[in-house]
Scaffold this active site. Structure first.
Site, PDB file in Angstrom:
ATOM      1  N   ILE A 123      -4.332  11.295 -10.980  1.00 49.49           N
ATOM      2  CA  ILE A 123      -3.030  10.767 -10.564  1.00 49.49           C
ATOM      3  C   ILE A 123      -2.930   9.404 -11.217  1.00 49.49           C
ATOM      4  O   ILE A 123      -3.884   8.621 -11.189  1.00 49.49           O
ATOM      5  CB  ILE A 123      -2.864  10.706  -9.027  1.00 49.49           C
ATOM      6  CG1 ILE A 123      -1.440  10.277  -8.642  1.00 49.49           C
ATOM      7  CG2 ILE A 123      -3.926   9.857  -8.383  1.00 49.49           C
ATOM      8  CD1 ILE A 123      -1.102  10.494  -7.170  1.00 49.49           C
ATOM      9  N   VAL A 144      -0.089   6.167 -12.382  1.00 47.44           N
ATOM     10  CA  VAL A 144       1.231   5.517 -12.417  1.00 47.44           C
ATOM     11  C   VAL A 144       1.132   4.357 -13.400  1.00 47.44           C
ATOM     12  O   VAL A 144       0.143   3.621 -13.413  1.00 47.44           O
ATOM     13  CB  VAL A 144       1.649   5.028 -11.018  1.00 47.44           C
ATOM     14  CG1 VAL A 144       2.939   4.218 -11.080  1.00 47.44           C
ATOM     15  CG2 VAL A 144       1.807   6.205 -10.059  1.00 47.44           C
ATOM     16  N   GLU A 185     -12.036  12.996  -6.136  1.00 45.30           N
ATOM     17  CA  GLU A 185     -13.085  11.981  -6.222  1.00 45.30           C
ATOM     18  C   GLU A 185     -12.447  10.738  -6.799  1.00 45.30           C
ATOM     19  O   GLU A 185     -11.495  10.807  -7.574  1.00 45.30           O
ATOM     20  CB  GLU A 185     -14.259  12.455  -7.064  1.00 45.30           C
ATOM     21  CG  GLU A 185     -13.930  12.745  -8.498  1.00 45.30           C
ATOM     22  CD  GLU A 185     -15.094  13.343  -9.254  1.00 45.30           C
ATOM     23  OE1 GLU A 185     -15.299  12.926 -10.407  1.00 45.30           O
ATOM     24  OE2 GLU A 185     -15.778  14.210  -8.717  1.00 45.30           O
ATOM     25  N   ASN A 208     -12.059   1.526  -7.114  1.00 47.83           N
ATOM     26  CA  ASN A 208     -10.607   1.714  -7.178  1.00 47.83           C
ATOM     27  C   ASN A 208     -10.009   1.573  -5.780  1.00 47.83           C
ATOM     28  O   ASN A 208      -9.673   2.545  -5.119  1.00 47.83           O
ATOM     29  CB  ASN A 208     -10.272   3.076  -7.798  1.00 47.83           C
ATOM     30  CG  ASN A 208      -8.816   3.191  -8.154  1.00 47.83           C
ATOM     31  OD1 ASN A 208      -7.970   2.454  -7.634  1.00 47.83           O
ATOM     32  ND2 ASN A 208      -8.498   4.126  -9.030  1.00 47.83           N
ATOM     33  N   TYR A 235      -5.311   7.115  -0.556  1.00 48.75           N
ATOM     34  CA  TYR A 235      -5.929   8.334  -0.030  1.00 48.75           C
ATOM     35  C   TYR A 235      -6.223   8.206   1.461  1.00 48.75           C
ATOM     36  O   TYR A 235      -5.986   9.145   2.229  1.00 48.75           O
ATOM     37  CB  TYR A 235      -7.205   8.669  -0.800  1.00 48.75           C
ATOM     38  CG  TYR A 235      -6.997   8.808  -2.298  1.00 48.75           C
ATOM     39  CD1 TYR A 235      -5.813   9.324  -2.831  1.00 48.75           C
ATOM     40  CD2 TYR A 235      -7.982   8.414  -3.192  1.00 48.75           C
ATOM     41  CE1 TYR A 235      -5.628   9.441  -4.193  1.00 48.75           C
ATOM     42  CE2 TYR A 235      -7.802   8.537  -4.559  1.00 48.75           C
ATOM     43  CZ  TYR A 235      -6.627   9.045  -5.054  1.00 48.75           C
ATOM     44  OH  TYR A 235      -6.442   9.168  -6.404  1.00 48.75           O
TER      45      TYR A 235
END
Length: 152
Positions: A74, A76, A108, A113, A120
């Site tokens: 994912i 952005v 994962e 991060n 999440y």
């Protein structure tokens, strides 16, 4: 698919991989290659993007095998981060996985991060394990945190 304000989430095609790779290089310290991104367009994968007008601002890749979905990437664009685009993509992924019969969405994430881990955690993922020294860094390795979201 979902609309949020001026953004729209749409399925992507393999020809979007060029722009996806550009976003990936700007957003990640160890980006996927354009070729790796292109390999994610097939029957086991869902690739969606979030656009503002015709500008691709981010994307996500999910692989689903029977009732297990895995978020592979994912991303952005850095200048668009913090504006809710990642959260909108994540909600779309969750909805799509449920609609496709998945009972769990797995992922994962690098332990460093913090922004991704916050996202999440916010949507309900829980830590399911770790892979010690899994991800390369500029000065060694760091753990991968394995996370699961129950969809049933």
């Amino acid at each position: 698919m979902n609309n949020i304000d001026a953004e729209v989430i749409v399925p992507l095609r393999v020809e979007h991989a060029v722009v996806m790779a550009k976003i990936e290089k700007l957003a990640h310290t160890h980006p996927w290659s354009e070729m790796s991104l292109k390999e994610c367009f097939g029957p086991l994968y869902r690739v969606v993007g979030i656009k503002r007008q015709d500008d691709l601002c981010g994307f996500a890749i999910v692989q689903q095998i029977i009732d297990e979905a895995t978020l592979l990437d994912i991303c952005v664009a850095p200048e668009k981060q913090g504006s809710g685009l990642g959260a909108a993509l994540m909600q779309q992924l969750i909805d799509d996985a449920k609609n496709a019969g998945a009972v769990v969405l797995m992922l994962e994430v690098r332990q460093s991060n913090k922004a991704a881990k916050y996202l999440y955690d916010k949507v309900g993922f829980i830590e399911a394990g770790r892979r010690k020294n899994y991800y390369p860094t500029h000065d060694g390795y760091e753990d991968a945190i394995l996370m699961d979201l129950s969809l049933d």
